[in-house]
Design an enzyme around this catalytic site. Sequence first.
Site, mmCIF file in Angstrom:
data_model
loop_
_atom_site.group_PDB
_atom_site.id
_atom_site.type_symbol
_atom_site.label_atom_id
_atom_site.label_comp_id
_atom_site.label_asym_id
_atom_site.label_seq_id
_atom_site.Cartn_x
_atom_site.Cartn_y
_atom_site.Cartn_z
ATOM 1 N N LYS A 37 -49.887 43.332 66.622
ATOM 2 C CA LYS A 37 -48.569 43.946 66.818
ATOM 3 C C LYS A 37 -47.581 43.519 65.724
ATOM 4 O O LYS A 37 -47.432 42.322 65.474
ATOM 5 C CB LYS A 37 -48.021 43.597 68.201
ATOM 6 C CG LYS A 37 -48.766 44.315 69.306
ATOM 7 C CD LYS A 37 -48.107 44.103 70.661
ATOM 8 C CE LYS A 37 -48.851 44.907 71.719
ATOM 9 N NZ LYS A 37 -48.323 44.646 73.066
ATOM 10 N N GLY A 38 -46.943 44.489 65.126
ATOM 11 C CA GLY A 38 -45.942 44.215 64.097
ATOM 12 C C GLY A 38 -46.539 43.828 62.749
ATOM 13 O O GLY A 38 -45.813 43.534 61.804
ATOM 14 N N LYS B 26 -43.262 41.915 57.942
ATOM 15 C CA LYS B 26 -42.661 40.919 58.829
ATOM 16 C C LYS B 26 -43.685 39.792 58.987
ATOM 17 O O LYS B 26 -44.873 40.078 59.040
ATOM 18 C CB LYS B 26 -42.377 41.528 60.204
ATOM 19 C CG LYS B 26 -41.453 42.747 60.163
ATOM 20 C CD LYS B 26 -41.524 43.514 61.486
ATOM 21 C CE LYS B 26 -40.764 44.826 61.393
ATOM 22 N NZ LYS B 26 -40.880 45.678 62.584
ATOM 23 N N GLU C 205 -36.589 44.062 68.669
ATOM 24 C CA GLU C 205 -37.969 43.800 68.231
ATOM 25 C C GLU C 205 -38.843 43.302 69.383
ATOM 26 O O GLU C 205 -38.397 42.511 70.197
ATOM 27 C CB GLU C 205 -37.918 42.672 67.206
ATOM 28 C CG GLU C 205 -38.425 42.897 65.857
ATOM 29 C CD GLU C 205 -39.799 43.466 65.623
ATOM 30 O OE1 GLU C 205 -39.922 44.113 64.578
ATOM 31 O OE2 GLU C 205 -40.761 43.295 66.429
ATOM 32 N N ASP C 206 -40.090 43.746 69.381
ATOM 33 C CA ASP C 206 -41.007 43.272 70.432
ATOM 34 C C ASP C 206 -42.002 42.231 69.922
ATOM 35 O O ASP C 206 -42.710 41.634 70.733
ATOM 36 C CB ASP C 206 -41.808 44.436 71.033
ATOM 37 C CG ASP C 206 -42.820 44.996 70.052
ATOM 38 O OD1 ASP C 206 -42.448 45.229 68.880
ATOM 39 O OD2 ASP C 206 -43.978 45.186 70.440
ATOM 40 N N ARG D 191 -51.040 47.271 58.174
ATOM 41 C CA ARG D 191 -52.395 47.801 58.411
ATOM 42 C C ARG D 191 -53.509 46.984 57.777
ATOM 43 O O ARG D 191 -54.519 46.660 58.430
ATOM 44 C CB ARG D 191 -52.453 49.241 57.892
ATOM 45 C CG ARG D 191 -53.664 50.010 58.394
ATOM 46 C CD ARG D 191 -53.673 51.419 57.829
ATOM 47 N NE ARG D 191 -52.428 52.129 58.116
ATOM 48 C CZ ARG D 191 -52.039 53.240 57.504
ATOM 49 N NH1 ARG D 191 -52.801 53.795 56.571
ATOM 50 N NH2 ARG D 191 -50.881 53.814 57.812
ATOM 51 N N ASP E 220 -37.042 48.238 65.696
ATOM 52 C CA ASP E 220 -38.470 48.321 65.464
ATOM 53 C C ASP E 220 -38.950 49.579 66.199
ATOM 54 O O ASP E 220 -38.250 50.079 67.090
ATOM 55 C CB ASP E 220 -39.107 47.046 66.049
ATOM 56 C CG ASP E 220 -40.607 47.079 66.015
ATOM 57 O OD1 ASP E 220 -41.163 47.343 64.933
ATOM 58 O OD2 ASP E 220 -41.232 46.825 67.059
ATOM 59 N N LEU E 221 -40.097 50.095 65.837
ATOM 60 C CA LEU E 221 -40.578 51.332 66.475
ATOM 61 C C LEU E 221 -41.597 51.032 67.576
ATOM 62 O O LEU E 221 -41.320 51.214 68.769
ATOM 63 C CB LEU E 221 -41.181 52.250 65.404
ATOM 64 C CG LEU E 221 -41.751 53.575 65.915
ATOM 65 C CD1 LEU E 221 -40.678 54.444 66.539
ATOM 66 C CD2 LEU E 221 -42.416 54.337 64.761
ATOM 67 N N ASP E 222 -42.779 50.550 67.148
ATOM 68 C CA ASP E 222 -43.861 50.342 68.108
ATOM 69 C C ASP E 222 -43.513 49.196 69.049
ATOM 70 O O ASP E 222 -43.286 48.073 68.618
ATOM 71 C CB ASP E 222 -45.162 50.004 67.361
ATOM 72 C CG ASP E 222 -45.655 51.165 66.502
ATOM 73 O OD1 ASP E 222 -45.281 52.311 66.794
ATOM 74 O OD2 ASP E 222 -46.401 50.916 65.549
ATOM 75 N N SER F 209 -39.542 49.436 60.651
ATOM 76 C CA SER F 209 -40.901 49.364 61.198
ATOM 77 C C SER F 209 -41.910 49.042 60.105
ATOM 78 O O SER F 209 -41.735 49.434 58.950
ATOM 79 C CB SER F 209 -41.249 50.721 61.831
ATOM 80 O OG SER F 209 -42.621 50.812 62.105
ATOM 81 N N ALA F 210 -42.986 48.351 60.506
ATOM 82 C CA ALA F 210 -44.072 48.074 59.561
ATOM 83 C C ALA F 210 -44.975 49.287 59.389
ATOM 84 O O ALA F 210 -45.809 49.331 58.489
ATOM 85 C CB ALA F 210 -44.898 46.897 60.069
ATOM 86 N N SER F 211 -44.811 50.279 60.253
ATOM 87 C CA SER F 211 -45.762 51.391 60.267
ATOM 88 C C SER F 211 -45.520 52.396 59.155
ATOM 89 O O SER F 211 -44.404 52.847 58.932
ATOM 90 C CB SER F 211 -45.706 52.117 61.607
ATOM 91 O OG SER F 211 -46.572 53.231 61.573
ATOM 92 N N ARG F 212 -46.619 52.790 58.513
ATOM 93 C CA ARG F 212 -46.533 53.842 57.512
ATOM 94 C C ARG F 212 -46.537 55.210 58.184
ATOM 95 O O ARG F 212 -46.374 56.233 57.524
ATOM 96 C CB ARG F 212 -47.724 53.729 56.542
ATOM 97 C CG ARG F 212 -47.560 52.581 55.570
ATOM 98 C CD ARG F 212 -48.677 52.594 54.550
ATOM 99 N NE ARG F 212 -49.579 51.481 54.744
ATOM 100 C CZ ARG F 212 -50.741 51.344 54.115
ATOM 101 N NH1 ARG F 212 -51.136 52.260 53.273
ATOM 102 N NH2 ARG F 212 -51.487 50.289 54.334
ATOM 103 N N ASN F 213 -46.745 55.218 59.489
ATOM 104 C CA ASN F 213 -46.733 56.483 60.240
ATOM 105 C C ASN F 213 -45.403 56.731 60.946
ATOM 106 O O ASN F 213 -45.297 57.669 61.748
ATOM 107 C CB ASN F 213 -47.857 56.469 61.277
ATOM 108 C CG ASN F 213 -49.230 56.476 60.627
ATOM 109 O OD1 ASN F 213 -49.563 57.409 59.897
ATOM 110 N ND2 ASN F 213 -50.013 55.429 60.840
ATOM 111 N N THR G 201 -46.989 52.637 71.075
ATOM 112 C CA THR G 201 -48.138 53.134 70.311
ATOM 113 C C THR G 201 -49.251 52.099 70.246
ATOM 114 O O THR G 201 -50.329 52.402 69.733
ATOM 115 C CB THR G 201 -47.720 53.515 68.872
ATOM 116 O OG1 THR G 201 -46.875 52.494 68.389
ATOM 117 C CG2 THR G 201 -47.016 54.840 68.825
#
Length: 227
Positions: A47-48, A147, A171-172, A51, A11-13, A116-120, A19
């Site tokens: 978190k996770g 997720k 994963e966090d 958007r 996972d990223l964030d 990651s769920a992030s589009r960024n 972030t």
Amino acid sequence: MLSDMRAALFDLDGVIVDTAKYHFRAWKRLADELGIRFDEGDNEMLKGVGRLRCMAILLELGGLEMAPADMESHAARKNDWYVELVSAMGKDEILPGAEEYIRYLRSRGLRVALGSASRNAPLILERLGIAGLFDAVVDGTTVAKSKPDPEVFLAGAAALGVESAACTVFEDAAAGIEAARRAGMFSVGIGRREDLPEADIVVRGLYELLPGEAGGLGPRGTPCPRP
Ligand code: B16
Ligand code: MG
């Protein structure tokens, strides 16, 4: 088991970079504009989470309803503020041990993907200077289901060509741990055991998994097993 893994899905964030504080500042700015009370505790719920679902949660907190098109435009403005903040990030914001642990796994011949769920995610990896460390990147631009749906990790495993049983997820977020379990993967929770009761093991950060003096696939500390 960590020692059996052939692929690692990160996972990223909250795992590689924090972030969440930038997401909070951007959501808070929007919440203030809309007259919604929103604090760091509320931010935990985001978190996770993808958007638009975050936008829906914010409106629920404020007891507001909004047309889908308006939700999208507010979420897009929040994202503009968020992108401005993360664009100023640099390598010094990588969480302790994250880059070293990924490099260590690669040196052992493991395949590595981002889930990651992030589009960024691509922008953030580029800002951190670690885009080249991943054999595959699966993020909010390439998966349809958020997720705890396992899609993001199943797509990561498929991109790496490794079966689920040989993949470990880092994963966090509780939703991400559930996604890993539903994908049939071993899960390492990053954070506190009380927040991640379903994780196979929990460590405070990837630095705890760096090899000890004897080498080997960590952990150097003693991870908390599932009760
Ligand atoms: P964006 P992860 C998630 O990333 C964040 O934890 C979550 O707070 C955020 O809402 C989501 O990405 C979507 O992010 O607005 O940048 O597309 O933890 O799955 O790496
Ligand atoms: Mg996360």
